[in-house]
Design a protein around this motif. Structure first.
Motif, mmCIF file in Angstrom:
data_model
loop_
_atom_site.group_PDB
_atom_site.id
_atom_site.type_symbol
_atom_site.label_atom_id
_atom_site.label_comp_id
_atom_site.label_asym_id
_atom_site.label_seq_id
_atom_site.Cartn_x
_atom_site.Cartn_y
_atom_site.Cartn_z
ATOM 1 N N ASN A 130 0.857 -1.200 0.024
ATOM 2 C CA ASN A 130 0.094 -0.048 0.022
ATOM 3 C C ASN A 130 0.867 1.197 -0.142
ATOM 4 N N VAL A 131 0.293 2.327 -0.530
ATOM 5 C CA VAL A 131 0.810 3.660 -0.148
ATOM 6 C C VAL A 131 -0.098 4.387 1.012
ATOM 7 N N VAL A 132 0.525 4.888 1.781
ATOM 8 C CA VAL A 132 -0.245 5.705 2.822
ATOM 9 C C VAL A 132 0.035 7.205 2.577
ATOM 10 N N ILE A 133 -0.921 8.048 2.420
ATOM 11 C CA ILE A 133 -0.877 9.211 2.359
ATOM 12 C C ILE A 133 -1.549 10.081 3.489
ATOM 13 N N ILE A 134 -0.809 10.779 4.151
ATOM 14 C CA ILE A 134 -1.392 11.351 5.382
ATOM 15 C C ILE A 134 -1.350 12.755 5.226
ATOM 16 N N VAL A 135 -2.587 13.406 5.587
ATOM 17 C CA VAL A 135 -2.816 15.117 5.445
ATOM 18 C C VAL A 135 -3.179 15.489 7.109
ATOM 19 N N GLU A 136 -2.316 16.017 7.747
ATOM 20 C CA GLU A 136 -2.378 16.401 9.112
ATOM 21 C C GLU A 136 -2.194 17.814 9.329
ATOM 22 N N ASP A 137 -3.023 18.359 9.982
ATOM 23 C CA ASP A 137 -3.137 19.838 10.510
ATOM 24 C C ASP A 137 -2.921 19.903 11.996
ATOM 25 N N ASP A 138 -2.403 21.113 12.535
ATOM 26 C CA ASP A 138 -2.100 21.314 13.916
ATOM 27 C C ASP A 138 -3.228 22.269 14.417
ATOM 28 N N ASN A 158 -17.744 9.395 10.868
ATOM 29 C CA ASN A 158 -18.198 8.787 9.496
ATOM 30 C C ASN A 158 -19.495 9.790 9.067
ATOM 31 N N LEU A 159 -19.948 10.501 9.957
ATOM 32 C CA LEU A 159 -21.223 11.652 9.530
ATOM 33 C C LEU A 159 -20.598 12.450 8.454
ATOM 34 N N MET A 160 -19.390 12.763 8.660
ATOM 35 C CA MET A 160 -18.651 13.818 7.681
ATOM 36 C C MET A 160 -18.618 13.274 6.201
ATOM 37 N N PHE A 161 -18.618 11.817 6.339
ATOM 38 C CA PHE A 161 -18.408 11.428 5.044
ATOM 39 C C PHE A 161 -19.860 11.216 4.291
ATOM 40 N N HIS A 162 -20.783 11.489 5.010
ATOM 41 C CA HIS A 162 -22.228 11.203 4.424
ATOM 42 C C HIS A 162 -22.482 12.025 3.228
ATOM 43 N N PRO A 163 -22.920 11.641 2.140
ATOM 44 C CA PRO A 163 -23.133 12.433 1.059
ATOM 45 C C PRO A 163 -23.876 13.823 1.304
ATOM 46 N N GLY A 164 -23.552 14.757 0.877
ATOM 47 C CA GLY A 164 -24.287 16.076 1.156
ATOM 48 C C GLY A 164 -23.821 16.657 2.311
ATOM 49 N N THR A 221 -8.647 3.210 1.292
ATOM 50 C CA THR A 221 -9.521 3.487 2.592
ATOM 51 C C THR A 221 -9.155 4.838 3.062
ATOM 52 N N ILE A 222 -9.927 5.515 3.839
ATOM 53 C CA ILE A 222 -9.563 7.018 4.613
ATOM 54 C C ILE A 222 -10.058 6.744 6.124
ATOM 55 N N ASP A 223 -9.339 7.151 6.750
ATOM 56 C CA ASP A 223 -9.513 7.168 8.104
ATOM 57 C C ASP A 223 -8.858 8.479 8.464
ATOM 58 N N VAL A 224 -9.906 8.736 9.800
ATOM 59 C CA VAL A 224 -9.691 10.177 10.264
ATOM 60 C C VAL A 224 -9.443 9.942 11.777
ATOM 61 N N THR A 225 -8.586 10.834 12.203
ATOM 62 C CA THR A 225 -8.377 10.636 13.776
ATOM 63 C C THR A 225 -8.411 12.291 14.057
ATOM 64 N N THR A 226 -9.040 12.620 15.329
ATOM 65 C CA THR A 226 -8.899 14.276 15.341
ATOM 66 C C THR A 226 -8.891 14.375 16.943
ATOM 67 N N ILE A 258 -4.953 8.347 4.318
ATOM 68 C CA ILE A 258 -5.463 7.567 2.923
ATOM 69 C C ILE A 258 -4.496 6.381 2.624
ATOM 70 N N ARG A 259 -4.942 5.209 2.542
ATOM 71 C CA ARG A 259 -4.561 4.056 2.053
ATOM 72 C C ARG A 259 -4.729 3.675 0.718
ATOM 73 N N LEU A 260 -3.812 3.659 -0.010
ATOM 74 C CA LEU A 260 -4.018 3.169 -1.551
ATOM 75 C C LEU A 260 -3.162 1.926 -1.991
ATOM 76 N N PRO A 261 -3.745 0.944 -2.591
ATOM 77 C CA PRO A 261 -3.166 -0.157 -3.247
ATOM 78 C C PRO A 261 -1.917 0.562 -4.245
ATOM 79 N N LEU A 262 -0.876 -0.172 -4.270
ATOM 80 C CA LEU A 262 0.551 0.262 -5.094
ATOM 81 C C LEU A 262 0.011 0.488 -6.672
#
Lengths: 154, 663
Positions: free
Chosen positions: B432-440, B474-480, B510-515, B525-529
């Protein structure tokens, strides 16, 4: 369509692949066909329409196959030595059509093609776009877009 | 190559140079001391000018030219690098990018108006208009001993050395021919000792609009000028008498000389430098149309399929030489596959590189101070993914700037560094390739999400108390769903997080969020190679073979039917002390369920769907295999639970299950 056909009819002619299905002979515009394959293993696809038999492997490509018998309501798919799958290609869709037997390829001038509407009462047969009177009998020209249920007309 | 090929090449290269401009202009903004970014920018602008000029794209040529002038002033310390200057230069870069896009789409530069931009540029570098040839760089027009001797000898005979500098009109088409006429004219007056650039370069049109000649003659300046005035397409003629001392060995005069020739030197040296740089970088790589690569990949896939077929056929054989050959074939095909996959891999930098610019613009718009840290830009990822991942990442970055990072005032109030930090990281993790977007920033406001969800009717009042943090996220990912209170022009474009999620999942990721409140948020974000070949578990369900991607499988269990507990109509099994719903694959797939008598034991795979787990009963386990993913085609695209198909060793087709859409 009819008027355009008449205007151009003097010089234009079209080629068709003819095939048998039940008691009828059908034709498919050759421009929409890619190849004709013998039967091979069909892999069933769950949740697909009833007339979709599944998918086959045609030289490395995965192609869905429909049973024209089921689609036209002539009965269940029948497999025999003569069964063929006509690989059609239309508007980016590639679909195999299972028919009872392939007969030949023939050329018909536009003027010999009678519009389907003229024969069938009010869309009674929505899958046929025209009819050609051949010496050997009548050939029903399939409206592929309708047969495949793609919307629009071929 | 027809002209179309040239244009395609131009577009590709122009994009690269525009990227270089973007990158280095940003560097310029922060690192004034270092000259390298400035040189890079200059080179890129210069190359763009040359390329666009050759193909007749005037607007790009003009912009690049004007940029060059400003940059030149900066380089010669005639101008300070200031925020506004960088802004204008970036604006120019954008304009050129838009023009390149026009060329791509319309085949020409389109009706874009660049006059305003140019005049803006001119104002910022107001000195450049008439100083094009007045700069000083000692030691440029070094005369060798022979040339000095000729001049000295000439002066003894009463001849005068002149530096004649000609600037051609920018519209001049046959510059070399024009220069030739100038030479011819001057040679009637006397001897041309030296030219800048060298004669050969002038003859081959390797010069900008300006070139210079050292003429030794007895004629007066006015006479020379009168003759030169007759030649058309000359923009300006400068004739300077050289204060050449008799004692000079060439050195004495060089100072004054070079003052007049700097602009010429500039263009020639830059031209020479670029090819050098390019050869260093490019001799080891070639440009290949991605279509060709795709084709190659398809062929390799075919090869793997036929290899699998051969393995099946020869399995029974006891001939050791066949066995050996098969193993060898397997090794080669695997090696070939790896190699082709690697060829298709490109550094994720291709996407990342435009983000510093994005974040800079966003932070300016929001009046927030933000540093973007990029780590692991060299991480390689499949070309197809590169094309797809850009938009989701931009969305996440926008979110981080808009909703994550606080204003400097707020940050100071809570005792944080006023400068916000966004980290963009990429690394490999197995397949997998892992891409992380992190803010402070201040983290995701969970209450706000709940309120919003209530407001939109996504959840009911009663269920609020039972919501866990993950449920809320998960609600955040709800359409609309969009958390921005008011729609800003940054993140509230009607594209919600659900689009990000859908996109990532469509690539098999897949996408995971921690806050954490007050501390910031992290999107992983985890993506296949690669998207074309995956590892899968082949299973047999009532005579049909299906492939389950290995990355959605957590464990394979052997269970006894007595372990199945039924609650109402739902079958469950115990797994790690929790109950998991049991899903029977044969039922989900409407397989021919004339079930033979129930076996005592059954195989079950534990799979993950988002953050939920369930157990999937499978028939027989066939084994694990690298499979080539093929699409089912447009006709069957509505069947979500099947993500594609693969061709088995015996030529049959096996369908690939999409666990996310199975139930």
């Amino acid at each position: 369509m009819a008027s355009i056909n008449e205007e151009k009819s003097e010089s234009m002619s079209r080629q068709f692949v003819s095939f048998g299905l039940g008691d009828n002979v059908y034709g498919l515009d050759i421009l929409m066909t890619e190849s004709i394959e013998r039967m091979s293993n069909i892999t069933r696809v769950p949740k697909a329409s009833k007339y979709v038999l599944g998918v086959i492997n045609v030289r490395g490509d995965i192609i869905p196959v429909i049973s024209l018998r089921n689609r036209l309501g002539i009965g269940e798919a029948k497999y025999s030595e003569d069964s063929r799958i006509i690989i059609t290609s239309f508007d980016g869709f590639r679909v195999g059509v299972l028919v009872d037997r392939v007969i030949n390829v023939f050329t018909a001038p536009e003027r010999d093609i009678q519009s389907g509407e003229a024969i069938f009462q009010n869309g009674l047969n929505e899958h046929v776009s025209g009819i050609i009177n051949q010496e050997s009998g009548h050939v029903l020209i399939l409206d592929l877009a309708r047969v495949l249920d793609l919307g629009g007309s071929a | 190559m027809d002209s179309n090929t040239y244009i395609t090449l131009f577009i590709e290269e122009a994009k690269e140079h525009i990227q270089i401009l973007n990158d280095n202009l940003l560097k310029l903004e922060t690192a004034n001391e270092n000259n390298e970014p400035l040189n890079e920018v200059f080179r890129a602008a210069h190359t763009l000018k040359g390329m666009a000029g050759t193909l007749g794209f005037e607007k790009i040529t003009n912009i690049a030219h004007a940029m060059e002038n400003v940059l030149d002033d900066i380089r010669n310390h005639k101008m300070e690098i200031t925020g506004p200057t960088i802004d204008i230069l970036l604006e120019c870069t954008d304009a050129m990018e838009a023009l390149v896009q026009d060329i791509l789409e319309l085949g020409g530069e389109g009706p874009r108006d660049i006059k305003k931009l140019l005049s803006k540029l001119n104002q910022s570098g107001d000195s450049f208009t008439n100083n094009a040839s007045s700069r000083l760089d000692p030691g440029v027009l070094k005369l060798d001993e022979y040339q000095s001797n000729i001049i000295n000898a000439g002066i003894h005979q009463g001849l005068i050395p002149y530096w004649v500098e000609i600037t051609l009109r920018p519209t001049c088409l046959l510059k070399a021919a024009r220069a030739y006429i100038v030479f011819q004219t001057l040679e009637k007056f006397g001897e041309i000792i030296k030219t800048l650039p060298q004669v050969q370069d002038i003859e081959e049109e390797r010069f900008e609009d300006t070139f210079g000649m050292l003429l030794l003659t007895q004629e007066e300046e006015t006479a020379i000028r009168r003759r030169l005035d007759l030649i058309s397409e000359l923009q300006s003629i400068k004739i300077d008498k050289l204060p050449y001392g008799l004692e000079g060995e060439g050195n004495a005069g060089s100072t004054d000389l070079s003052e007049a020739t700097d602009s010429i030197r500039e263009s020639t040296t830059v031209k020479q430098r670029i090819p050098q740089d390019r050869t260093r970088i490019q001799t080891r790589s070639i440009r290949v149309d991605t279509e060709k690569l795709d084709n190659l990949m398809n062929l390799v896939s075919e090869l793997i399929t036929i290899k699998n077929t051969l393995v099946d056929i020869t399995e029974e054989s006891t001939d050791p030489s066949i066995k050996e050959s098969m193993e060898y074939l397997a090794r080669i095909t695997n090696g070939l596959h790896d190699a082709v996959t690697k060829v298709r891999m490109v550094p994720i930098e291709m996407v990342f590189s435009r983000f510093p610019r994005v974040v800079r613009d966003l932070s300016k718009n929001t009046k927030k101070e933000i540093v973007l840290d990029i780590v692991g830009a060299e991480t390689e990822i499949d070309r197809t993914i590169i094309d797809e991942i850009g938009d989701p990442l931009i969305h996440l970055l926008r979110n981080a700037v808009d909703h994550g990072i606080e204003t400097p005032d707020q940050r100071i109030k809570v005792g944080k560094d006023p400068v916000g930090r966004i980290e963009l990281k990429a690394h490999h993790d197995g397949n997998n390739v892992v891409i992380i977007v992190e803010d402070d920033g201040h983290g995701i406001n969970l209450k706000k999400i709940v309120n919003k969800a209530l407001q939109k009717g996504l959840i009911s009042d009663e269920s609020v108390d039972n919501l866990e943090v993950q449920d809320i996220i998960n609600l955040m990912f709800h359409p609309g769903f969009s958390t921005a209170g008011s729609i800003s022009n940054i993140s509230g474009r009607g594209v919600g997080m659900d689009v990000v999620k859908t996109k990532v999942e469509s690539m098999g990721g897949t996408i995971d969020v921690t806050t954490q409140e007050g501390m910031g948020s992290r999107f992983t974000i985890r993506l296949p190679l690669t998207l074309s070949i995956i590892q899968a578990l082949l299973v047999e369900v009532v005579g049909e073979i299906y492939a389950i991607p290995l990355n959605s499988i957590q464990e394979i269990l052997d269970i006894s039917v007595f372990m199945i507990k039924k609650f109402e109509s739902q079958e469950t099994i115990q797994y790690n002390g929790r109950l998991l719903p049991l899903v029977r694959l044969d039922e989900v797939l409407d397989a021919n369920t004339t079930r033979k008598q129930q076996a005592q034991n059954m195989k079950v795979v534990v799979v993950k769907k988002g953050d939920r787990q369930f157990a999937l009963s499978i028939g027989n386990l066939i084994g694990q295999q690298d499979i080539v993913i093929k699409t089912l085609g447009k006709y069957l695209s509505s069947i979500k639970m099947i993500s594609g198909a693969t061709i088995l060793g015996d030529g049959r087709v096996a369908l690939i299950l999409d666990i996310n859409h199975l139930i």
